[in-house]
Write a protein that holds these residues in place. Sequence first.
Motif, PDB file in Angstrom:
ATOM      1  N   GLY A   1       0.797  -1.209   0.000  1.00  0.00           N
ATOM      2  CA  GLY A   1       0.000   0.000   0.000  1.00  0.00           C
ATOM      3  C   GLY A   1       0.834   1.266   0.000  1.00  0.00           C
ATOM      4  O   GLY A   1       0.461   2.260   0.623  1.00  0.00           O
ATOM      5  N   ASN A   2       1.963   1.236  -0.695  1.00  0.00           N
ATOM      6  CA  ASN A   2       2.881   2.374  -0.658  1.00  0.00           C
ATOM      7  C   ASN A   2       2.732   3.326  -1.839  1.00  0.00           C
ATOM      8  O   ASN A   2       3.712   3.880  -2.339  1.00  0.00           O
ATOM      9  CB  ASN A   2       4.326   1.877  -0.565  1.00  0.00           C
ATOM     10  N   ALA A   3       1.512   3.550  -2.281  1.00  0.00           N
ATOM     11  CA  ALA A   3       1.227   4.600  -3.259  1.00  0.00           C
ATOM     12  C   ALA A   3       0.562   5.755  -2.525  1.00  0.00           C
ATOM     13  O   ALA A   3      -0.307   5.547  -1.673  1.00  0.00           O
ATOM     14  CB  ALA A   3       0.312   4.089  -4.360  1.00  0.00           C
ATOM     15  N   THR A   4       0.961   6.973  -2.829  1.00  0.00           N
ATOM     16  CA  THR A   4       0.346   8.127  -2.185  1.00  0.00           C
ATOM     17  C   THR A   4      -0.987   8.447  -2.846  1.00  0.00           C
ATOM     18  O   THR A   4      -1.282   8.003  -3.959  1.00  0.00           O
ATOM     19  CB  THR A   4       1.251   9.368  -2.280  1.00  0.00           C
ATOM     20  N   THR A   5      -1.799   9.244  -2.147  1.00  0.00           N
ATOM     21  CA  THR A   5      -3.061   9.673  -2.753  1.00  0.00           C
ATOM     22  C   THR A   5      -2.787  10.459  -4.032  1.00  0.00           C
ATOM     23  O   THR A   5      -3.514  10.326  -5.018  1.00  0.00           O
ATOM     24  CB  THR A   5      -3.862  10.535  -1.769  1.00  0.00           C
ATOM     25  N   GLY A   6      -1.710  11.258  -4.023  1.00  0.00           N
ATOM     26  CA  GLY A   6      -1.359  12.018  -5.217  1.00  0.00           C
ATOM     27  C   GLY A   6      -1.002  11.126  -6.387  1.00  0.00           C
ATOM     28  O   GLY A   6      -1.395  11.395  -7.530  1.00  0.00           O
ATOM     29  N   ASP A   7      -0.240  10.031  -6.105  1.00  0.00           N
ATOM     30  CA  ASP A   7       0.114   9.075  -7.154  1.00  0.00           C
ATOM     31  C   ASP A   7      -1.153   8.519  -7.809  1.00  0.00           C
ATOM     32  O   ASP A   7      -1.297   8.524  -9.035  1.00  0.00           O
ATOM     33  CB  ASP A   7       0.912   7.898  -6.568  1.00  0.00           C
ATOM     34  N   VAL A   8      -2.054   8.032  -6.980  1.00  0.00           N
ATOM     35  CA  VAL A   8      -3.236   7.342  -7.500  1.00  0.00           C
ATOM     36  C   VAL A   8      -4.160   8.316  -8.219  1.00  0.00           C
ATOM     37  O   VAL A   8      -4.695   8.012  -9.299  1.00  0.00           O
ATOM     38  CB  VAL A   8      -3.976   6.603  -6.365  1.00  0.00           C
ATOM     39  N   MET A   9      -4.341   9.497  -7.663  1.00  0.00           N
ATOM     40  CA  MET A   9      -5.204  10.474  -8.328  1.00  0.00           C
ATOM     41  C   MET A   9      -4.606  10.920  -9.665  1.00  0.00           C
ATOM     42  O   MET A   9      -5.323  11.134 -10.647  1.00  0.00           O
ATOM     43  CB  MET A   9      -5.423  11.686  -7.419  1.00  0.00           C
ATOM     44  N   GLY A  10      -3.280  11.014  -9.713  1.00  0.00           N
ATOM     45  CA  GLY A  10      -2.628  11.359 -10.968  1.00  0.00           C
ATOM     46  C   GLY A  10      -2.833  10.299 -12.033  1.00  0.00           C
ATOM     47  O   GLY A  10      -3.123  10.607 -13.198  1.00  0.00           O
ATOM     48  N   TRP A  11      -2.690   9.030 -11.637  1.00  0.00           N
ATOM     49  CA  TRP A  11      -2.934   7.938 -12.589  1.00  0.00           C
ATOM     50  C   TRP A  11      -4.393   7.896 -13.010  1.00  0.00           C
ATOM     51  O   TRP A  11      -4.694   7.661 -14.185  1.00  0.00           O
ATOM     52  CB  TRP A  11      -2.527   6.601 -11.967  1.00  0.00           C
ATOM     53  N   ALA A  12      -5.299   8.100 -12.055  1.00  0.00           N
ATOM     54  CA  ALA A  12      -6.726   8.064 -12.381  1.00  0.00           C
ATOM     55  C   ALA A  12      -7.061   9.156 -13.391  1.00  0.00           C
ATOM     56  O   ALA A  12      -7.829   8.932 -14.337  1.00  0.00           O
ATOM     57  CB  ALA A  12      -7.547   8.237 -11.100  1.00  0.00           C
ATOM     58  N   GLU A  13      -6.509  10.339 -13.197  1.00  0.00           N
ATOM     59  CA  GLU A  13      -6.757  11.430 -14.154  1.00  0.00           C
ATOM     60  C   GLU A  13      -6.177  11.087 -15.524  1.00  0.00           C
ATOM     61  O   GLU A  13      -6.817  11.342 -16.550  1.00  0.00           O
ATOM     62  CB  GLU A  13      -6.125  12.719 -13.620  1.00  0.00           C
ATOM     63  N   ARG A  14      -4.993  10.500 -15.541  1.00  0.00           N
ATOM     64  CA  ARG A  14      -4.355  10.116 -16.804  1.00  0.00           C
ATOM     65  C   ARG A  14      -5.229   9.157 -17.597  1.00  0.00           C
ATOM     66  O   ARG A  14      -5.327   9.254 -18.824  1.00  0.00           O
ATOM     67  CB  ARG A  14      -3.003   9.490 -16.502  1.00  0.00           C
ATOM     68  N   PHE A  15      -5.873   8.219 -16.896  1.00  0.00           N
ATOM     69  CA  PHE A  15      -6.678   7.206 -17.576  1.00  0.00           C
ATOM     70  C   PHE A  15      -8.157   7.569 -17.633  1.00  0.00           C
ATOM     71  O   PHE A  15      -8.975   6.755 -18.098  1.00  0.00           O
ATOM     72  CB  PHE A  15      -6.492   5.845 -16.891  1.00  0.00           C
ATOM     73  N   GLY A  16      -8.524   8.735 -17.169  1.00  0.00           N
ATOM     74  CA  GLY A  16      -9.918   9.165 -17.220  1.00  0.00           C
ATOM     75  C   GLY A  16     -10.812   8.386 -16.282  1.00  0.00           C
ATOM     76  O   GLY A  16     -11.987   8.125 -16.596  1.00  0.00           O
ATOM     77  N   LEU A  17     -10.306   8.044 -15.106  1.00  0.00           N
ATOM     78  CA  LEU A  17     -11.056   7.256 -14.130  1.00  0.00           C
ATOM     79  C   LEU A  17     -11.572   8.163 -13.011  1.00  0.00           C
ATOM     80  O   LEU A  17     -11.027   9.228 -12.766  1.00  0.00           O
ATOM     81  CB  LEU A  17     -10.162   6.161 -13.528  1.00  0.00           C
TER      82      LEU A  17
END
Length: 319
Positions: free
Chosen positions: A302-318
């Motif tokens: 679980g070593n992804a930050t909220t910023g990491d995940v939100m950035g990926w979600a935005e990149r993929f349109g999620l």
Amino acid sequence: MIGISDVEAAAERIAGHVVRTPTLPSPGLSTLLGVPVTVKLELLQRTGSFKSRGATAKLLSLSEREKAAGVVAVSGGNHGIALAVMAAALDVKATVVMPRSAPARAVEIAEAAGASVRMTDDMAGAFALMTRLQEEGLTLVHPFDDPEVIAGQGTVGLEFAADAGELTDVLVSVGGGGLIAGVATALRALRPEVRIWGVETGGAEAMSRALAAGGPVPVELSSIVSTLSAPSVSRLTYDHVSAQVDEVLVVPDREAVQGTLDLAEHAKVWAEPAAGCLLPASRRVLERVGEGARLGLVVCGGNATTGDVMGWAERFGLR
């Protein structure tokens, strides 16, 4: 290849240094997937992933001379964090080599623990620098190509076998293959009827490519999931997986990130895409095996930050 006695010995050696993480039924995931789901919450391990197990097992096996000389490892994040923290706890000097794609938080944690962190342009360069430092006298703590490390990771499977109820299928994420090699060794001995599935992300397909080729081959890495991005598996992990794992599935990065969001919403756990990939893979497994499945998921970190995940979600349109 290691055996169940090696995993049991590793469990005895690392007891007191690592956490026996919870194994629990997940009502939320069971509703989402439509079958009973049990999770092994390895993201609650020391340093936030299963990697502490293998790192500790290796460190405790070193001679006094090796401890004095120090250790080196290469990592996309979690192995480096684990080695840095556990080496500090055991008073061993550690050097961690990371590619620039490694999460910034992982670099910060490794440095804060007292490790010397060396950065390279990519993962292939990280492995090359690791080799040079090893030749200079540091003891290698390889993230997966080491029987002691594999046995340490196998303690995840030892606990899962002891603590879970009835399971038909267990899904395990695959990077270099150390975790699944160890878990499969334990499960084949203790739960021989269970089907074992590996899961990779597209662009980090080292094990599935090796299985197709009949042995380890170099792969070009493009996945956002740095913690699964090994430039190749080893002969050791390949041998374990080819003998003990039913199949290795590959899911796109986008689906792995969606899986991370689904784990947060439905399982109430904050995981990284290396664990999120298990959910889309679970749907594929259910299509294959039909009714009556009871899934077990190794939620590896679980070593992804909220910023990491939100950035990926935005990149993929999620969302």
